[in-house]
Design a protein around this motif. Structure first.
Motif, PDB file in Angstrom:
ATOM      1  N   VAL A   1      -2.583   9.522   2.187  1.00  0.00           N
ATOM      2  CA  VAL A   1      -2.298   8.274   1.448  1.00  0.00           C
ATOM      3  C   VAL A   1      -0.830   7.878   1.630  1.00  0.00           C
ATOM      4  O   VAL A   1      -0.504   6.702   1.850  1.00  0.00           O
ATOM      5  N   ASN A   2       0.083   8.861   1.566  1.00  0.00           N
ATOM      6  CA  ASN A   2       1.506   8.560   1.749  1.00  0.00           C
ATOM      7  C   ASN A   2       1.772   7.998   3.142  1.00  0.00           C
ATOM      8  O   ASN A   2       2.576   7.072   3.313  1.00  0.00           O
ATOM      9  N   ALA A   3       1.112   8.557   4.157  1.00  0.00           N
ATOM     10  CA  ALA A   3       1.300   8.056   5.522  1.00  0.00           C
ATOM     11  C   ALA A   3       0.792   6.621   5.644  1.00  0.00           C
ATOM     12  O   ALA A   3       1.456   5.754   6.237  1.00  0.00           O
ATOM     13  N   TYR A   4      -0.394   6.357   5.078  1.00  0.00           N
ATOM     14  CA  TYR A   4      -0.938   4.992   5.137  1.00  0.00           C
ATOM     15  C   TYR A   4      -0.082   4.011   4.320  1.00  0.00           C
ATOM     16  O   TYR A   4       0.054   2.834   4.696  1.00  0.00           O
ATOM     17  N   ASN A   5       0.492   4.481   3.200  1.00  0.00           N
ATOM     18  CA  ASN A   5       1.365   3.608   2.394  1.00  0.00           C
ATOM     19  C   ASN A   5       2.542   3.110   3.223  1.00  0.00           C
ATOM     20  O   ASN A   5       2.892   1.927   3.194  1.00  0.00           O
ATOM     21  N   LEU A   6       3.159   4.035   3.953  1.00  0.00           N
ATOM     22  CA  LEU A   6       4.306   3.648   4.775  1.00  0.00           C
ATOM     23  C   LEU A   6       3.886   2.733   5.916  1.00  0.00           C
ATOM     24  O   LEU A   6       4.581   1.763   6.250  1.00  0.00           O
ATOM     25  N   ALA A   7       2.716   3.006   6.502  1.00  0.00           N
ATOM     26  CA  ALA A   7       2.229   2.151   7.588  1.00  0.00           C
ATOM     27  C   ALA A   7       1.926   0.737   7.085  1.00  0.00           C
ATOM     28  O   ALA A   7       2.180  -0.254   7.779  1.00  0.00           O
ATOM     29  N   ILE A   8       1.386   0.626   5.856  1.00  0.00           N
ATOM     30  CA  ILE A   8       1.073  -0.688   5.284  1.00  0.00           C
ATOM     31  C   ILE A   8       2.346  -1.482   5.007  1.00  0.00           C
ATOM     32  O   ILE A   8       2.368  -2.705   5.120  1.00  0.00           O
ATOM     33  N   ARG A   9       3.433  -0.760   4.649  1.00  0.00           N
ATOM     34  CA  ARG A   9       4.714  -1.458   4.460  1.00  0.00           C
ATOM     35  C   ARG A   9       5.174  -2.104   5.764  1.00  0.00           C
ATOM     36  O   ARG A   9       5.827  -3.152   5.760  1.00  0.00           O
ATOM     37  N   ILE A  10       4.826  -1.488   6.889  1.00  0.00           N
ATOM     38  CA  ILE A  10       5.249  -2.014   8.191  1.00  0.00           C
ATOM     39  C   ILE A  10       4.269  -3.073   8.693  1.00  0.00           C
ATOM     40  O   ILE A  10       4.680  -4.091   9.253  1.00  0.00           O
ATOM     41  N   GLN A  11       2.950  -2.829   8.506  1.00  0.00           N
ATOM     42  CA  GLN A  11       1.916  -3.784   8.927  1.00  0.00           C
ATOM     43  C   GLN A  11       1.025  -4.118   7.721  1.00  0.00           C
ATOM     44  O   GLN A  11      -0.059  -3.556   7.566  1.00  0.00           O
ATOM     45  N   PRO A  12       1.465  -5.029   6.871  1.00  0.00           N
ATOM     46  CA  PRO A  12       0.715  -5.301   5.634  1.00  0.00           C
ATOM     47  C   PRO A  12      -0.591  -6.059   5.837  1.00  0.00           C
ATOM     48  O   PRO A  12      -1.361  -6.183   4.898  1.00  0.00           O
ATOM     49  N   LYS A  13      -0.870  -6.550   7.049  1.00  0.00           N
ATOM     50  CA  LYS A  13      -2.099  -7.316   7.284  1.00  0.00           C
ATOM     51  C   LYS A  13      -3.078  -6.584   8.202  1.00  0.00           C
ATOM     52  O   LYS A  13      -4.008  -7.183   8.728  1.00  0.00           O
ATOM     53  N   ASN A  14      -2.871  -5.285   8.362  1.00  0.00           N
ATOM     54  CA  ASN A  14      -3.765  -4.480   9.206  1.00  0.00           C
ATOM     55  C   ASN A  14      -4.905  -3.937   8.349  1.00  0.00           C
ATOM     56  O   ASN A  14      -4.711  -3.064   7.507  1.00  0.00           O
ATOM     57  N   HIS A  15      -6.116  -4.466   8.551  1.00  0.00           N
ATOM     58  CA  HIS A  15      -7.239  -4.084   7.690  1.00  0.00           C
ATOM     59  C   HIS A  15      -7.630  -2.618   7.869  1.00  0.00           C
ATOM     60  O   HIS A  15      -8.149  -1.990   6.942  1.00  0.00           O
ATOM     61  N   LEU A  16      -7.390  -2.034   9.044  1.00  0.00           N
ATOM     62  CA  LEU A  16      -7.757  -0.633   9.281  1.00  0.00           C
ATOM     63  C   LEU A  16      -6.991   0.311   8.359  1.00  0.00           C
ATOM     64  O   LEU A  16      -7.528   1.326   7.902  1.00  0.00           O
ATOM     65  N   LEU A  17      -5.738  -0.011   8.066  1.00  0.00           N
ATOM     66  CA  LEU A  17      -4.931   0.841   7.188  1.00  0.00           C
ATOM     67  C   LEU A  17      -5.498   0.863   5.772  1.00  0.00           C
ATOM     68  O   LEU A  17      -5.563   1.916   5.126  1.00  0.00           O
ATOM     69  N   TYR A  18      -5.927  -0.308   5.278  1.00  0.00           N
ATOM     70  CA  TYR A  18      -6.518  -0.360   3.936  1.00  0.00           C
ATOM     71  C   TYR A  18      -7.862   0.374   3.913  1.00  0.00           C
ATOM     72  O   TYR A  18      -8.193   1.071   2.941  1.00  0.00           O
ATOM     73  N   LEU A  19      -8.644   0.240   4.980  1.00  0.00           N
ATOM     74  CA  LEU A  19      -9.933   0.941   5.037  1.00  0.00           C
ATOM     75  C   LEU A  19      -9.737   2.452   5.018  1.00  0.00           C
ATOM     76  O   LEU A  19     -10.421   3.176   4.282  1.00  0.00           O
ATOM     77  N   ASN A  20      -8.780   2.938   5.823  1.00  0.00           N
ATOM     78  CA  ASN A  20      -8.542   4.376   5.872  1.00  0.00           C
ATOM     79  C   ASN A  20      -8.008   4.893   4.540  1.00  0.00           C
ATOM     80  O   ASN A  20      -8.381   5.974   4.081  1.00  0.00           O
ATOM     81  N   ARG A  21      -7.130   4.109   3.907  1.00  0.00           N
ATOM     82  CA  ARG A  21      -6.595   4.557   2.613  1.00  0.00           C
ATOM     83  C   ARG A  21      -7.673   4.546   1.542  1.00  0.00           C
ATOM     84  O   ARG A  21      -7.668   5.392   0.631  1.00  0.00           O
ATOM     85  N   SER A  22      -8.619   3.606   1.628  1.00  0.00           N
ATOM     86  CA  SER A  22      -9.712   3.581   0.647  1.00  0.00           C
ATOM     87  C   SER A  22     -10.560   4.845   0.748  1.00  0.00           C
ATOM     88  O   SER A  22     -11.039   5.364  -0.265  1.00  0.00           O
ATOM     89  N   ALA A  23     -10.745   5.359   1.969  1.00  0.00           N
ATOM     90  CA  ALA A  23     -11.503   6.606   2.133  1.00  0.00           C
ATOM     91  C   ALA A  23     -10.778   7.769   1.463  1.00  0.00           C
ATOM     92  O   ALA A  23     -11.410   8.638   0.834  1.00  0.00           O
ATOM     93  N   CYS A  24      -9.444   7.796   1.567  1.00  0.00           N
ATOM     94  CA  CYS A  24      -8.664   8.849   0.893  1.00  0.00           C
ATOM     95  C   CYS A  24      -8.809   8.746  -0.620  1.00  0.00           C
ATOM     96  O   CYS A  24      -9.005   9.759  -1.311  1.00  0.00           O
ATOM     97  N   HIS A  25      -8.687   7.534  -1.168  1.00  0.00           N
ATOM     98  CA  HIS A  25      -8.812   7.349  -2.617  1.00  0.00           C
ATOM     99  C   HIS A  25     -10.209   7.737  -3.095  1.00  0.00           C
ATOM    100  O   HIS A  25     -10.369   8.269  -4.203  1.00  0.00           O
TER     101      HIS A  25
END
Length: 439
Positions: free
Chosen positions: A324-348
């Motif tokens: 989740v921490n890795a995806y959080n940082l990636a989302i800060r860099i690419q906030p419109k990348n849907h794959l990052l939100y999908l992957n983080r949802s699996a972690c949650h």
């Protein structure tokens, strides 16, 4: 005037003296004690006990205790000898007693001041020691943190190098594969050319042979005609032209077809060109990165692709919170990348943070618009995870809606159908229970 206590008792040995003074029912809290090297005092109004000792005692080693309704003085002698009596011979001299009282009070004050200074000095020493110890511990902790950071940095650099090497090998493999395809295509073109040339050459080679045979045939006819003329006495000459055996073969050739290039695999008659172009524009927008002004991050830690790969590896190893921490940082860099939100949802979902899972799935579905075949798989995952989170929260009706949306995307998925039926049964059971309770 205070009442002087005379009914005290005392005993002695060569090195100690024990004095017991009764309190006569006075509370312990009201007792005041004084003990110097040659004077004892116990003041508990209205009673007063005073004693000018026969010889000096060691007041540092001597103690006074209050217990069992009496004051007990345990005194240590300076000289090991038997006194024979407790009080000094000058105890009856009032002026001398007053002097000794004043000296005792002054002595106690000095002792108190000395003890306070010693306590202050000890406190200062302890404080300095504590500060030094804290500084040492902080330095050790700082060194440990620096060591851990250095180790993590080296590991990250090694992992980055491995990732770059892997990408390089993949690119080399792709180039090699492309070169092989081009070579095969070239060989195929050469083969086609050889076949065409052989066919054309065969036709051209046969043409003279046909002409030659036709000429020979005509010559033979002519010769036959000459003989006939002789026999028929110059009758009308008849020349019969011979036809060649078989028709001439066709020349070979290649026909090239060119198709209109399309990004999407669907036929144009079934495709929505406007929506597909919009989706391509959104994908290009999603790949844009935001610069982070964080000096604590290394250069490779600002690469969203590296962070996504890192999060995927952590998720695969079961470290969901770190992922989740890795995806959080990636989302800060690419906030419109849907794959990052999908992957983080699996972690949650794994961490049972169902509300956060719902937020990430909703955000991903917003970014996965307009719906086109290229993003169907991602929308399917988002709806399934969102529906699962709703069911874990016992919001079965909302979960069923998302499962139905998933079935619209993949209507032939048997597992989805079974899950949807299970949710319907849970909803019907819950309605039945509610009816029973209200009836």
């Amino acid at each position: 005037m205070p009442i002087l206590v005379k009914d005290y008792s005392w005993t002695e040995t060569k090195d100690k003296v024990h004095v017991t003074v009764p309190l006569k029912g006075v509370k312990t809290a009201n007792v005041g004690l004084l003990c110097t090297n040659e004077f004892l005092k116990a003041n508990y109004p209205p009673f007063l006990f005073e004693a000018l000792l026969y010889k000096e005692i060691d007041d540092d080693k001597s103690v006074a205790k209050i217990r069992d309704g009496a004051v007990e003085f345990n005194l240590v002698k300076v000289e090991n000898e038997i006194w024979g009596k407790l009080l000094s011979e000058k105890s009856e001299d009032k002026a001398f007693m007053l002097k000794k009282k004043l000296e005792a009070v002054e002595y106690v004050q000095k002792q108190t001041e000395r003890q306070q200074k010693e306590a202050l000095a000890k406190k200062t020493t302890d404080k300095r020691y504590t500060v030094k110890e804290m500084m040492r511990l902080e330095e050790e902790e700082k060194s440990r943190i620096e060591s851990v950071k250095e180790t993590e940095r080296k590991n990250a650099e090694d992992e980055m190098e491995r990732w770059k090497q892997l990408k390089k090998e993949e690119e080399m493999e792709e180039k090699k594969k492309l070169a092989e395809e081009r070579l095969q295509q070239s060989l195929k073109e050469v083969d086609d050319l050889d076949i065409t040339n052989s066919v054309n050459g065969a036709g051209k080679a046969r043409e003279p042979a046909i002409e030659k045979s036709q000429a020979i045939f005509n010559a033979e006819t002519m010769e036959t005609g000459d003989v006939a003329d002789d026999k028929t006495s110059n009758n009308e000459k008849k020349t019969v032209a011979a036809k060649p055996r078989g028709s001439q073969p066709r020349q070979g050739g290649n026909i090239k077809f060119k198709f209109t290039p399309r990004v999407f695999p669907t036929p144009l008659r079934e495709s929505k060109t406007q929506e597909e172009e919009e989706w391509l524009q959104k994908q290009a927008e999603a790949r844009k990165t935001t610069e982070l002004n964080d000096t604590d991050l290394e250069e490779h830690e600002k690469d969203p692709d590296w962070l996504k790969e890192k999060g995927n590896k952590l998720f695969a190893s079961g470290s969901f919170l770190a992922a989740v921490n890795a995806y959080n940082l990636a989302i800060r860099i690419q906030p419109k990348n849907h794959l990052l939100y999908l992957n983080r949802s699996a972690c949650h979902l794994k961490l049972r943070n169902f509300y956060k899972c719902l937020d990430d799935c909703s955000r991903a579905l917003d970014l996965l618009q307009p719906p086109v075949p290229a993003n169907a798989n991602a929308r399917l995952k988002a709806h399934i995870r969102k529906g699962t989170a709703f069911c874990e929260l016992e919001l079965y009706a909302e979960g069923l809606l998302d499962y139905n949306e998933a079935l619209k995307i993949d209507p032939n998925n048997e597992q989805l159908k079974k899950d949807a039926e299970s949710i319907k049964e849970a909803i019907e059971k819950g309605d039945a229970d509610a009816t029973v309770m209200t009836s």
